[in-house]
Design a protein around this motif. Structure first.
Motif, mmCIF file in Angstrom:
data_model
loop_
_atom_site.group_PDB
_atom_site.id
_atom_site.type_symbol
_atom_site.label_atom_id
_atom_site.label_comp_id
_atom_site.label_asym_id
_atom_site.label_seq_id
_atom_site.Cartn_x
_atom_site.Cartn_y
_atom_site.Cartn_z
ATOM 1 N N ASN A 163 0.837 -1.241 0.193
ATOM 2 C CA ASN A 163 0.024 0.062 -0.032
ATOM 3 C C ASN A 163 0.991 1.431 -0.198
ATOM 4 O OD1 ASN A 163 -2.253 -1.721 0.015
ATOM 5 N ND2 ASN A 163 -2.260 -1.552 2.526
ATOM 6 N N SER A 164 0.312 2.444 -0.365
ATOM 7 C CA SER A 164 0.930 3.780 -0.233
ATOM 8 C C SER A 164 2.216 3.650 -1.114
ATOM 9 C CB SER A 164 0.980 4.138 1.335
ATOM 10 O OG SER A 164 -0.041 4.335 1.968
ATOM 11 N N LEU A 165 2.211 2.960 -2.168
ATOM 12 C CA LEU A 165 3.341 2.815 -3.018
ATOM 13 C C LEU A 165 4.157 4.035 -3.313
ATOM 14 C CD1 LEU A 165 2.218 -0.265 -5.110
ATOM 15 C CD2 LEU A 165 4.245 -0.162 -3.614
ATOM 16 N N LYS A 166 5.551 4.066 -3.521
ATOM 17 C CA LYS A 166 6.240 5.230 -3.667
ATOM 18 C C LYS A 166 7.088 4.821 -5.085
ATOM 19 C CE LYS A 166 6.953 6.237 1.336
ATOM 20 N NZ LYS A 166 7.778 6.499 2.339
ATOM 21 N N PRO A 167 7.680 6.061 -5.663
ATOM 22 C CA PRO A 167 8.563 5.558 -6.768
ATOM 23 C C PRO A 167 9.641 4.765 -6.519
ATOM 24 C CG PRO A 167 7.561 7.871 -6.950
ATOM 25 C CD PRO A 167 7.079 7.333 -5.708
ATOM 26 N N GLU A 168 10.194 5.101 -5.381
ATOM 27 C CA GLU A 168 11.331 4.122 -4.954
ATOM 28 C C GLU A 168 11.155 2.722 -4.651
ATOM 29 O OE1 GLU A 168 10.178 7.140 -3.578
ATOM 30 O OE2 GLU A 168 10.541 7.289 -1.506
ATOM 31 N N ASP A 169 9.682 2.383 -4.710
ATOM 32 C CA ASP A 169 9.498 1.044 -4.510
ATOM 33 C C ASP A 169 9.388 0.169 -5.639
ATOM 34 O OD1 ASP A 169 6.880 1.995 -2.284
ATOM 35 O OD2 ASP A 169 8.768 1.133 -1.730
ATOM 36 N N THR A 170 9.876 0.769 -6.712
ATOM 37 C CA THR A 170 9.955 0.196 -8.062
ATOM 38 C C THR A 170 11.163 -0.744 -7.928
ATOM 39 O OG1 THR A 170 9.151 2.300 -9.381
ATOM 40 C CG2 THR A 170 10.451 0.824 -10.510
ATOM 41 N N ALA A 171 10.994 -1.932 -8.484
ATOM 42 C CA ALA A 171 11.835 -3.042 -8.492
ATOM 43 C C ALA A 171 11.449 -4.190 -8.906
ATOM 44 C CB ALA A 171 12.314 -3.169 -7.070
ATOM 45 N N VAL A 172 12.083 -5.328 -9.113
ATOM 46 C CA VAL A 172 11.789 -6.620 -9.603
ATOM 47 C C VAL A 172 11.656 -7.198 -8.039
ATOM 48 C CG1 VAL A 172 12.437 -9.080 -10.467
ATOM 49 C CG2 VAL A 172 12.707 -6.681 -11.660
ATOM 50 N N TYR A 173 10.561 -7.683 -7.670
ATOM 51 C CA TYR A 173 9.998 -8.488 -6.352
ATOM 52 C C TYR A 173 10.334 -10.161 -6.698
ATOM 53 C CZ TYR A 173 8.732 -4.065 -4.509
ATOM 54 O OH TYR A 173 9.025 -2.620 -3.911
ATOM 55 N N TYR A 174 11.134 -10.471 -5.717
ATOM 56 C CA TYR A 174 11.301 -11.774 -5.498
ATOM 57 C C TYR A 174 10.835 -12.571 -4.411
ATOM 58 C CZ TYR A 174 14.755 -10.818 -9.332
ATOM 59 O OH TYR A 174 15.376 -10.389 -10.476
ATOM 60 N N CYS A 175 10.078 -13.936 -4.455
ATOM 61 C CA CYS A 175 9.718 -14.221 -3.218
ATOM 62 C C CYS A 175 10.777 -15.597 -2.957
ATOM 63 C CB CYS A 175 8.312 -14.991 -3.221
ATOM 64 S SG CYS A 175 8.058 -16.157 -4.520
ATOM 65 N N ALA A 176 10.940 -15.999 -2.093
ATOM 66 C CA ALA A 176 12.261 -17.050 -1.517
ATOM 67 C C ALA A 176 11.434 -17.991 -0.440
ATOM 68 C CB ALA A 176 13.395 -16.525 -1.389
ATOM 69 N N ALA A 177 11.924 -19.246 -0.396
ATOM 70 C CA ALA A 177 11.693 -19.951 0.626
ATOM 71 C C ALA A 177 13.021 -20.135 1.429
ATOM 72 C CB ALA A 177 11.196 -21.499 0.164
ATOM 73 N N ALA A 178 13.021 -20.067 2.759
ATOM 74 C CA ALA A 178 13.924 -20.092 3.842
ATOM 75 C C ALA A 178 14.321 -21.689 3.955
ATOM 76 C CB ALA A 178 13.938 -19.352 4.930
ATOM 77 N N ARG A 179 15.660 -21.805 4.276
ATOM 78 C CA ARG A 179 15.865 -23.216 4.758
ATOM 79 C C ARG A 179 15.495 -23.342 6.296
ATOM 80 N NH1 ARG A 179 20.518 -21.075 2.304
ATOM 81 N NH2 ARG A 179 21.431 -22.613 0.638
ATOM 82 N N LYS A 180 15.120 -22.426 6.785
ATOM 83 C CA LYS A 180 14.557 -22.622 8.110
ATOM 84 C C LYS A 180 13.077 -22.353 8.237
ATOM 85 C CE LYS A 180 19.046 -22.230 10.507
ATOM 86 N NZ LYS A 180 19.920 -21.755 11.593
ATOM 87 N N ALA A 181 12.497 -22.430 9.562
ATOM 88 C CA ALA A 181 11.128 -22.015 9.852
ATOM 89 C C ALA A 181 10.948 -20.500 10.031
ATOM 90 C CB ALA A 181 10.798 -22.779 11.005
ATOM 91 N N VAL A 182 12.046 -19.916 10.178
ATOM 92 C CA VAL A 182 11.789 -18.310 10.190
ATOM 93 C C VAL A 182 12.554 -17.774 9.039
ATOM 94 C CG1 VAL A 182 11.202 -18.345 12.714
ATOM 95 C CG2 VAL A 182 13.507 -18.372 12.021
ATOM 96 N N PRO A 183 12.237 -16.689 8.461
ATOM 97 C CA PRO A 183 13.153 -16.014 7.642
ATOM 98 C C PRO A 183 14.077 -15.320 8.265
ATOM 99 C CG PRO A 183 10.866 -14.651 8.212
ATOM 100 C CD PRO A 183 10.896 -15.886 8.978
ATOM 101 N N SER A 184 14.818 -14.975 7.074
ATOM 102 C CA SER A 184 16.316 -14.032 7.498
ATOM 103 C C SER A 184 16.370 -13.005 6.588
ATOM 104 C CB SER A 184 17.424 -15.097 7.301
ATOM 105 O OG SER A 184 18.679 -14.218 7.557
#
Length: 123
Positions: A83-104
Motif C-alpha cells: 500500500n501507499s506505494l512510492k516511486p522508490e518501491d520500483t523494483a523486481v520483487y522476488y519471493c524465496a523459501a528459507a531453509r529454516k522455519a523463520v525468515p532471514s
C-alpha cells in the motif's frame, strides 16, 4: 520445485498492489518465506518475511507500515500486500523459501527463489 511470483505491474504513487507467490513441487508450510526486491543498478534487498506458521512477520524499515506479508499454507501461497506505494518501491520483487522455519534478512538463508515480478510505481 518451483516458486512463481506474480501480480506486478504499473501503479501510480499512493496506489497499491498485491503480489502472490505460489509454490509447486513441494510444500513450504514448514519454511519461513521472504520477499526481496532489486531496483535497477542496486543490490537485492530484503523487503520482509513471514515465519512458517504465519504468526510472525518481519519488515525492512523502508516498507514497515505500508507492506503486509501473509501466507496460506493450505494453498502453498505467500502474499505481499503493498500500500501507499512510492516511486522508490520500483523494483523486481522476488519471493524465496528459507531453509529454516523463520525468515532471514540475508539472501543466503534461502534455497528456493521465484523468477521475480516487476513493480513500477510511476505517474
Amino acid at each position: 520445485v518451483q516458486l512463481q511470483a506474480f501480480g506486478g505491474g504499473l501503479v501510480q504513487p499512493g496506489g497499491y498492489l498485491r503480489l502472490s507467490c505460489a509454490a509447486s513441487g513441494r510444500a513450504f508450510s514448514n519454511n519461513g518465506m521472504g520477499w526481496f526486491r532489486q531496483a535497477p543498478g542496486k543490490e537485492r534487498e530484503f523487503v520482509g518475511g513471514i515465519a512458517w506458521s504465519g504468526s510472525t512477520t518481519y519488515y525492512s524499515n523502508s516498507v514497515k507500515g505500508r507492506f503486509t506479508i501473509s501466507r496460506d499454507n493450505a494453498k502453498n501461497t505467500v502474499y505481499l500486500q503493498m500500500n501507499s506505494l512510492k516511486p522508490e518501491d520500483t523494483a523486481v520483487y522476488y519471493c524465496a523459501a528459507a531453509r529454516k522455519a523463520v525468515p532471514s534478512t540475508g539472501a543466503d538463508a534461502y534455497n528456493y527463489w521465484g523468477q521475480g515480478t516487476l513493480v513500477t510505481v510511476s505517474s
